[in-house]
Design an enzyme around this catalytic site. Structure first.
Site, mmCIF file in Angstrom:
data_model
loop_
_atom_site.group_PDB
_atom_site.id
_atom_site.type_symbol
_atom_site.label_atom_id
_atom_site.label_comp_id
_atom_site.label_asym_id
_atom_site.label_seq_id
_atom_site.Cartn_x
_atom_site.Cartn_y
_atom_site.Cartn_z
ATOM 1 N N ASN A 11 0.656 -0.679 0.119
ATOM 2 C CA ASN A 11 -0.272 0.008 0.055
ATOM 3 C C ASN A 11 0.931 1.122 -0.149
ATOM 4 O OD1 ASN A 11 -1.586 2.234 0.638
ATOM 5 N ND2 ASN A 11 -2.378 1.441 2.778
ATOM 6 N N LYS A 13 -0.099 4.127 -0.031
ATOM 7 C CA LYS A 13 -1.068 5.500 0.369
ATOM 8 C C LYS A 13 -0.691 6.972 -0.063
ATOM 9 C CE LYS A 13 -0.401 3.096 4.501
ATOM 10 N NZ LYS A 13 0.264 3.464 6.081
ATOM 11 N N HIS A 95 -9.450 0.992 5.513
ATOM 12 C CA HIS A 95 -8.383 1.343 5.855
ATOM 13 C C HIS A 95 -8.421 2.502 6.703
ATOM 14 C CE1 HIS A 95 -4.002 2.455 6.317
ATOM 15 N NE2 HIS A 95 -3.621 1.569 5.813
ATOM 16 N N GLU A 97 -7.185 4.749 8.115
ATOM 17 C CA GLU A 97 -6.332 6.223 7.682
ATOM 18 C C GLU A 97 -7.876 6.731 6.674
ATOM 19 O OE1 GLU A 97 -2.542 5.713 5.714
ATOM 20 O OE2 GLU A 97 -1.942 4.834 6.743
ATOM 21 N N GLU A 165 -5.245 -5.080 10.191
ATOM 22 C CA GLU A 165 -4.255 -3.804 10.811
ATOM 23 C C GLU A 165 -4.239 -2.765 12.254
ATOM 24 O OE1 GLU A 165 -2.045 -2.111 6.859
ATOM 25 O OE2 GLU A 165 -3.448 -1.420 7.071
ATOM 26 N N GLY A 171 3.244 2.036 10.623
ATOM 27 C CA GLY A 171 4.133 3.316 10.563
ATOM 28 C C GLY A 171 4.411 3.367 12.069
ATOM 29 N N SER A 211 3.796 -2.700 10.334
ATOM 30 C CA SER A 211 5.186 -2.138 10.231
ATOM 31 C C SER A 211 4.893 -3.710 9.807
ATOM 32 C CB SER A 211 5.281 -2.117 12.052
ATOM 33 O OG SER A 211 5.418 -0.736 12.453
HETATM 34 P P1 13P Z 1 3.401 0.397 7.577
HETATM 35 O O1 13P Z 1 3.263 -1.332 7.252
HETATM 36 O O2 13P Z 1 4.311 1.327 7.249
HETATM 37 O O3 13P Z 1 2.780 -0.067 9.074
HETATM 38 O O4 13P Z 1 2.004 0.777 6.789
HETATM 39 C C1 13P Z 1 0.804 -0.557 7.267
HETATM 40 C C2 13P Z 1 -0.378 -0.188 5.982
HETATM 41 O O5 13P Z 1 -1.394 0.723 6.675
HETATM 42 C C3 13P Z 1 -0.838 -1.072 4.903
HETATM 43 O O6 13P Z 1 -1.954 -0.344 4.369
#
Ligand code: 13P
Length: 248
Positions: A11, A13, A95, A97, A165, A171, A211
């Site tokens: 992903n 982003k 997601h 976010e 997740e 992150g 992560s």
């Molecule tokens: P990270 O791997 O950067 O923690 O992000 C995970 C994520 O949000 C994948 O959708």
């Protein structure tokens, strides 16, 4: 033994421009020998170019979000059908976010996932608890409520992938204990079994995200009910992403 074919989905982003196509091509070249499914959910602006340039051996290109309507007066939005037209084969729905920043509810995520499936695409439905919810011992309750309400009635093992997740792991470099991941994935699979039947539950992929890095991927993939990963930061560099695929 886990017989589900694993999926490693990146992903990106809000990262990447046409200049990043080279990074996608590196992944495309290296990934054709692997026994895993690989997806890269990139910004909408590069889906078409990425899709035109890859060899389509193992890798598919996807999107990170869509509107739940097919078309209409929704300035700035893009539908699943339009993303399919650009070359997307898979679209992330819900997601964290999107849930947190854009206040997307389970009901909206359900509508988005429905429109993705109705466009003959696959969807990755994301669920996960906040740190506060985890500390209050609410993880199972939260993820089950999210999944029950976000997963469309038309979901099956071919059109839907679930991604657990934990929000606090995204992150941050922190991940739950392996036991915690195992327990949550087991609970999710038994919920899918209750809703969709055991056959679908046994075939539906449940990914872990948050992560995932080359140095923790092996332990995570060794967990029985983990069928791959949704990878954020580490999917931006082809070397790290390929390391994770290699481990899988
Ligand atoms: P990270 O791997 O950067 O923690 O992000 C995970 C994520 O949000 C994948 O959708």
């Amino acid at each position: 033994m886990n017989l589900r074919k694993h999926l490693i989905a990146g992903n990106w982003k809000m990262n990447g421009t046409l200049g990043s196509i080279n990074e996608i091509l590196k992944i495309d070249k290296l990934c054709s020998d692997y026994e895993v499914d690989i997806a890269l959910c990139v910004p909408n602006t590069i889906i078409s170019k990425a899709n035109e340039t890859i060899s389509h051996n193992n890798l598919i290109i996807g999107a990170q979000n869509c509107h739940y309507k097919e078309s209409g007066a929704y300035t700035g939005d893009v539908s699943a059908k339009m993303l399919k037209d650009a070359g997307a084969k898979i679209i992330i729905a819900g997601h964290s976010e999107r849930r947190q920043i854009y206040k997307e509810t389970n009901e909206i995520v359900n509508k988005k996932a429905t429109s993705i499936i109705n466009s003959d695409l696959q969807t990755i439905i994301c669920i996960g608890e906040t740190e506060e919810e985890k500390n209050m011992g609410l993880t199972k309750k939260i993820v089950c409520t999210q999944l029950e309400n976000s997963m469309p009635s038309i979901s099956d093992e071919n059109n839907t992938v679930v991604a657990y997740e934990p929000i606090w792991a995204i992150g941050t470099g922190k991940i739950p204990s392996l036991k915690e991941i195992e327990v949550v994935h087991k609970v999710l699979r038994s919920l899918i079994s209750e809703i969709k039947g055991i056959e679908t539950a046994n075939k539906m992929k449940i990914l872990y995200g948050g992560s995932v890095k080359p140095n923790n991927a092996k332990d995570i993939f060794d967990i029985d009910d983990v069928d791959g990963a949704l990878v954020g930061g580490a999917s931006l560099k082809s070397e790290d992403f390929m390391d994770i695929i290699n481990i899988c």
